[in-house]
Design a protein around this motif. Structure first.
Motif, PDB file in Angstrom:
ATOM      1  N   ALA A 136       0.824  -1.200   0.000  1.00 61.21           N
ATOM      2  CA  ALA A 136       0.000   0.000   0.000  1.00 61.21           C
ATOM      3  C   ALA A 136       0.859   1.252   0.000  1.00 61.21           C
ATOM      4  CB  ALA A 136      -0.912  -0.001   1.228  1.00 61.21           C
ATOM      5  N   THR A 137       0.405   2.250  -0.736  1.00 61.09           N
ATOM      6  CA  THR A 137       1.017   3.583  -0.690  1.00 61.09           C
ATOM      7  C   THR A 137      -0.102   4.608  -0.575  1.00 61.09           C
ATOM      8  OG1 THR A 137       0.955   3.980  -3.087  1.00 61.09           O
ATOM      9  CG2 THR A 137       2.891   2.818  -2.205  1.00 61.09           C
ATOM     10  N   TYR A 138       0.244   5.779  -0.082  1.00 59.64           N
ATOM     11  CA  TYR A 138      -0.785   6.814   0.074  1.00 59.64           C
ATOM     12  C   TYR A 138      -1.314   7.258  -1.284  1.00 59.64           C
ATOM     13  CZ  TYR A 138      -3.210  11.010   1.550  1.00 59.64           C
ATOM     14  OH  TYR A 138      -4.172  11.960   1.771  1.00 59.64           O
ATOM     15  N   GLU A 139      -0.421   7.348  -2.273  1.00 59.68           N
ATOM     16  CA  GLU A 139      -0.842   7.753  -3.613  1.00 59.68           C
ATOM     17  C   GLU A 139      -1.828   6.745  -4.198  1.00 59.68           C
ATOM     18  OE1 GLU A 139       2.592   9.812  -2.337  1.00 59.68           O
ATOM     19  OE2 GLU A 139       2.281   7.643  -2.500  1.00 59.68           O
ATOM     20  N   GLN A 140      -1.534   5.453  -3.995  1.00 60.88           N
ATOM     21  CA  GLN A 140      -2.437   4.405  -4.500  1.00 60.88           C
ATOM     22  C   GLN A 140      -3.787   4.484  -3.800  1.00 60.88           C
ATOM     23  OE1 GLN A 140      -3.046   1.335  -2.425  1.00 60.88           O
ATOM     24  NE2 GLN A 140      -3.268  -0.307  -3.913  1.00 60.88           N
ATOM     25  N   TYR A 141      -3.773   4.719  -2.490  1.00 58.33           N
ATOM     26  CA  TYR A 141      -5.022   4.832  -1.718  1.00 58.33           C
ATOM     27  C   TYR A 141      -5.885   5.974  -2.236  1.00 58.33           C
ATOM     28  CZ  TYR A 141      -7.981   6.562   2.073  1.00 58.33           C
ATOM     29  OH  TYR A 141      -9.035   7.055   2.795  1.00 58.33           O
ATOM     30  N   THR A 142      -5.299   7.165  -2.384  1.00 60.33           N
ATOM     31  CA  THR A 142      -6.095   8.315  -2.799  1.00 60.33           C
ATOM     32  C   THR A 142      -6.598   8.162  -4.237  1.00 60.33           C
ATOM     33  OG1 THR A 142      -4.069   9.503  -3.409  1.00 60.33           O
ATOM     34  CG2 THR A 142      -4.963   9.904  -1.210  1.00 60.33           C
ATOM     35  N   SER A 143      -5.778   7.578  -5.111  1.00 55.11           N
ATOM     36  CA  SER A 143      -6.206   7.423  -6.498  1.00 55.11           C
ATOM     37  C   SER A 143      -7.289   6.365  -6.643  1.00 55.11           C
ATOM     38  CB  SER A 143      -5.014   7.060  -7.384  1.00 55.11           C
ATOM     39  OG  SER A 143      -4.499   5.781  -7.058  1.00 55.11           O
ATOM     40  N   PHE A 144      -7.364   5.436  -5.691  1.00 54.09           N
ATOM     41  CA  PHE A 144      -8.372   4.379  -5.717  1.00 54.09           C
ATOM     42  C   PHE A 144      -9.694   4.842  -5.099  1.00 54.09           C
ATOM     43  CE2 PHE A 144      -9.869   0.440  -3.286  1.00 54.09           C
ATOM     44  CZ  PHE A 144     -10.675   0.002  -4.319  1.00 54.09           C
ATOM     45  N   VAL A 145      -9.628   5.503  -3.964  1.00 51.89           N
ATOM     46  CA  VAL A 145     -10.822   5.833  -3.182  1.00 51.89           C
ATOM     47  C   VAL A 145     -11.454   7.154  -3.613  1.00 51.89           C
ATOM     48  CG1 VAL A 145     -11.624   6.445  -0.872  1.00 51.89           C
ATOM     49  CG2 VAL A 145     -10.115   4.465  -1.189  1.00 51.89           C
ATOM     50  N   ASN A 146     -10.640   8.168  -3.779  1.00 55.60           N
ATOM     51  CA  ASN A 146     -11.176   9.500  -4.028  1.00 55.60           C
ATOM     52  C   ASN A 146     -11.439   9.742  -5.507  1.00 55.60           C
ATOM     53  OD1 ASN A 146     -11.121  10.420  -1.270  1.00 55.60           O
ATOM     54  ND2 ASN A 146      -8.893  10.482  -1.442  1.00 55.60           N
ATOM     55  N   CYS A 147     -12.258  10.737  -5.776  1.00 53.88           N
ATOM     56  CA  CYS A 147     -12.691  10.968  -7.148  1.00 53.88           C
ATOM     57  C   CYS A 147     -13.115  12.431  -7.287  1.00 53.88           C
ATOM     58  CB  CYS A 147     -13.863  10.039  -7.482  1.00 53.88           C
ATOM     59  SG  CYS A 147     -14.522  10.207  -9.140  1.00 53.88           S
ATOM     60  N   GLU A 148     -12.605  13.089  -8.312  1.00 55.18           N
ATOM     61  CA  GLU A 148     -12.896  14.512  -8.515  1.00 55.18           C
ATOM     62  C   GLU A 148     -14.368  14.770  -8.786  1.00 55.18           C
ATOM     63  OE1 GLU A 148     -11.776  17.886 -11.861  1.00 55.18           O
ATOM     64  OE2 GLU A 148     -10.272  16.374 -11.331  1.00 55.18           O
ATOM     65  N   TRP A 149     -15.022  13.859  -9.510  1.00 55.37           N
ATOM     66  CA  TRP A 149     -16.410  14.097  -9.922  1.00 55.37           C
ATOM     67  C   TRP A 149     -17.427  13.338  -9.069  1.00 55.37           C
ATOM     68  CZ3 TRP A 149     -18.549   9.463 -11.045  1.00 55.37           C
ATOM     69  CH2 TRP A 149     -17.706   8.445 -11.465  1.00 55.37           C
ATOM     70  N   ASN A 150     -16.960  12.615  -8.067  1.00 50.49           N
ATOM     71  CA  ASN A 150     -17.867  11.817  -7.231  1.00 50.49           C
ATOM     72  C   ASN A 150     -17.415  11.880  -5.780  1.00 50.49           C
ATOM     73  OD1 ASN A 150     -19.926   9.504  -6.782  1.00 50.49           O
ATOM     74  ND2 ASN A 150     -18.024   8.629  -6.003  1.00 50.49           N
ATOM     75  N   GLN A 151     -18.367  12.127  -4.873  1.00 52.67           N
ATOM     76  CA  GLN A 151     -18.048  12.171  -3.456  1.00 52.67           C
ATOM     77  C   GLN A 151     -18.622  10.937  -2.759  1.00 52.67           C
ATOM     78  OE1 GLN A 151     -16.119  14.293  -1.382  1.00 52.67           O
ATOM     79  NE2 GLN A 151     -16.505  12.441  -0.196  1.00 52.67           N
ATOM     80  N   PRO A 152     -17.774   9.967  -2.383  1.00 49.83           N
ATOM     81  CA  PRO A 152     -18.301   8.790  -1.697  1.00 49.83           C
ATOM     82  C   PRO A 152     -18.644   9.083  -0.244  1.00 49.83           C
ATOM     83  CG  PRO A 152     -15.913   8.656  -1.817  1.00 49.83           C
ATOM     84  CD  PRO A 152     -16.313   9.901  -2.574  1.00 49.83           C
ATOM     85  N   LEU A 153     -19.372   8.147   0.353  1.00 43.31           N
ATOM     86  CA  LEU A 153     -19.586   8.160   1.792  1.00 43.31           C
ATOM     87  C   LEU A 153     -18.558   7.251   2.445  1.00 43.31           C
ATOM     88  CD1 LEU A 153     -23.475   7.853   2.154  1.00 43.31           C
ATOM     89  CD2 LEU A 153     -22.072   9.921   2.323  1.00 43.31           C
ATOM     90  N   PHE A 154     -18.201   7.573   3.679  1.00 43.20           N
ATOM     91  CA  PHE A 154     -17.289   6.750   4.463  1.00 43.20           C
ATOM     92  C   PHE A 154     -18.043   6.278   5.705  1.00 43.20           C
ATOM     93  CE2 PHE A 154     -14.802   9.714   1.997  1.00 43.20           C
ATOM     94  CZ  PHE A 154     -13.797   8.918   1.461  1.00 43.20           C
TER      95      PHE A 154
END
Length: 231
Positions: free
Chosen positions: A119-137
């Protein structure tokens, strides 16, 4: 809509198989408007990308969703809920600095044989986060300590379970099952019809937990089909 097809690459789930993806290449500003429609057509989000398997000689991947309005937990699932009744659930609509250390530990200890290791932080953010979509946590706490997070996309007709990670020391609590049950419950509370669980591959042992949530439907030959109860 515009789509592209990736080059073939080694399948992440079935050895000796190659996979290709059908990827939506619409502009980012339109993806949020069509995300629900595409999910209803068997697509899934990973980071900024919306994709669907598109393999020439294999149809093992089938999108699967739980019919939340008809769902009733099994005896074993009720035991999981009882075992975890000390977990407090909170819902957030933004990333939290406490998430990544838990994610990193989960990937490196539980999935150190998978494509996401290390795991890397860059991989985590690119997988979970999204510019056009806001997920719930969907967060789980025991005595104010964060022990697990289910990242969940919001759809017109339900929710889509993107990924769940948790404290590996608590694996005996069946937290993967627990967080799916929380997402189904959230669907029911908000009168949403489905919880989308991504892809089911019957020959992949790691995915067979999805069969334990009934009733489910699978996307087969471009339509949703009710799964047999005894599958």
């Amino acid at each position: 809509m515009k789509f592209g097809i990736t080059q073939a690459f080694d399948c992440s789930y079935l050895p000796d198989k190659k996979e290709q993806l059908l990827v939506c290449v619409e502009p980012k500003e339109t993806l949020s408007d069509i995300f629900s429609q595409l999910t209803q057509s068997g697509f899934r989000r990973s980071g900024e990308q919306i994709y669907r398997p598109h393999c020439n000689n294999c149809s093992a991947c089938q999108s699967i969703r739980v019919i939340s309005r008809a769902f009733s937990p099994s005896k074993s699932q009720k035991r999981v809920l009882s075992k975890n009744r000390d977990i407090q659930i909170k819902i957030s609509d933004h990333d939290n600095p406490d998430y990544y250390p838990l994610y990193e530990r989960y990937i490196n200890e539980v999935h150190n044989d998978g494509a996401m290791f290390p795991a890397t932080y860059e991989q985590y953010t690119s997988f979970v986060n999204c510019e056009w979509n806001q997920p719930l946590f969907i967060e789980g706490y025991i005595k104010d300590e964060l022990i697990g997070v289910a990242v969940t996309d919001v759809l017109d007709d339900g929710y889509s379970a993107l990924y769940t990670f948790f404290n590996p020391e608590l694996s005996a609590r069946s937290l993967g099952t627990f967080f799916i049950l929380q997402q189904i419950a959230l669907c029911a509370q908000q009168d949403k019809a489905y919880l989308y669980l991504g892809y089911q591959i019957d020959d992949c042992r790691k995915m067979n937990y999805k069969k334990n949530f009934y009733p489910t439907e699978r996307f087969i030959h471009d339509k949703w089909v009710l799964s047999p109860k005894n599958e």
